[in-house]
Design an enzyme around this catalytic site. Structure first.
Site, mmCIF file in Angstrom:
data_model
loop_
_atom_site.group_PDB
_atom_site.id
_atom_site.type_symbol
_atom_site.label_atom_id
_atom_site.label_comp_id
_atom_site.label_asym_id
_atom_site.label_seq_id
_atom_site.Cartn_x
_atom_site.Cartn_y
_atom_site.Cartn_z
ATOM 1 N N GLU A 80 -1.613 -33.433 21.944
ATOM 2 C CA GLU A 80 -0.740 -32.312 22.272
ATOM 3 C C GLU A 80 0.719 -32.662 21.972
ATOM 4 O OE1 GLU A 80 -3.872 -32.546 25.658
ATOM 5 O OE2 GLU A 80 -2.876 -33.907 24.259
ATOM 6 N N CYS A 106 -3.035 -33.581 30.019
ATOM 7 C CA CYS A 106 -2.559 -34.310 31.193
ATOM 8 C C CYS A 106 -1.257 -33.669 31.675
ATOM 9 C CB CYS A 106 -2.343 -35.780 30.834
ATOM 10 S SG CYS A 106 -0.904 -36.061 29.760
ATOM 11 N N CYS A 109 1.653 -33.899 29.076
ATOM 12 C CA CYS A 109 1.501 -32.896 28.011
ATOM 13 C C CYS A 109 1.712 -31.485 28.551
ATOM 14 C CB CYS A 109 0.139 -33.029 27.345
ATOM 15 S SG CYS A 109 -0.013 -34.562 26.394
#
Length: 154
Positions: A80, A106, A109
């Site tokens: 990402e 996560c 990101c």
């Protein structure tokens, strides 16, 4: 003959992008799309020009770091992160786009996705990250697990 939906099409491309990953633990791909057009792709791996984990080993494995924890102790960038960076490097506006990922973003990101003003995130699998989910909700960004439909055009 049944054509895949646009979402299925882009998710399949995301899986292919993940095959470029140089991570020894998890191969992740990401694709940014707007108006049915691919804007950028990214996969997880070391920064450009630096040795990859495939070459020097996994720092996280060497230090017994569990998946989903201590993201900063890794040579690689997440898919990402890389897809957002690729768009920025090439001057491609991504506001309002859709992000397809093989893995749930996560919290690190998630913060980047929020600030990039990405509108929708589809992912296939991954560990739960309560703070990431909370931040996506607060930002009004749709976060959905991708469930492949039986097929059909869209």
């Amino acid at each position: 003959m049944t054509r895949p939906s646009w979402d299925a099409y882009f998710m399949e491309i995301t899986r292919l992008v993940s095959q470029r990953s140089t991570c020894l633990r998890r191969r992740v791909g990401a694709v940014l799309v707007k108006d049915k057009r691919i804007l950028a792709t990214g996969y997880n791996g070391a920064p450009s020009g630096l040795p990859h984990c495939l070459d020097v080993g996994c720092l996280r494995e060497k230090n017994d770091i569990p998946s989903g924890e201590r993201h900063e102790l890794c040579r690689g960038l997440h898919a990402e992160q890389n897809v957002i960076i690729q768009a920025a490097r090439h001057g491609i506006p991504i506001q309002g786009s859709t992000l397809y990922c093989t893995t749930r973003p996560c919290v690190i990101c998630a913060k980047m996705v929020i600030n990039a003003n990405i509108a929708v995130v589809y992912f296939e699998e991954g560990y739960a990250d309560e703070l990431s989910d909370q931040m996506f909700r607060e930002a009004g960004i749709e976060l959905s697990i991708w469930k492949s439909p039986a097929g059909g055009e869209e």
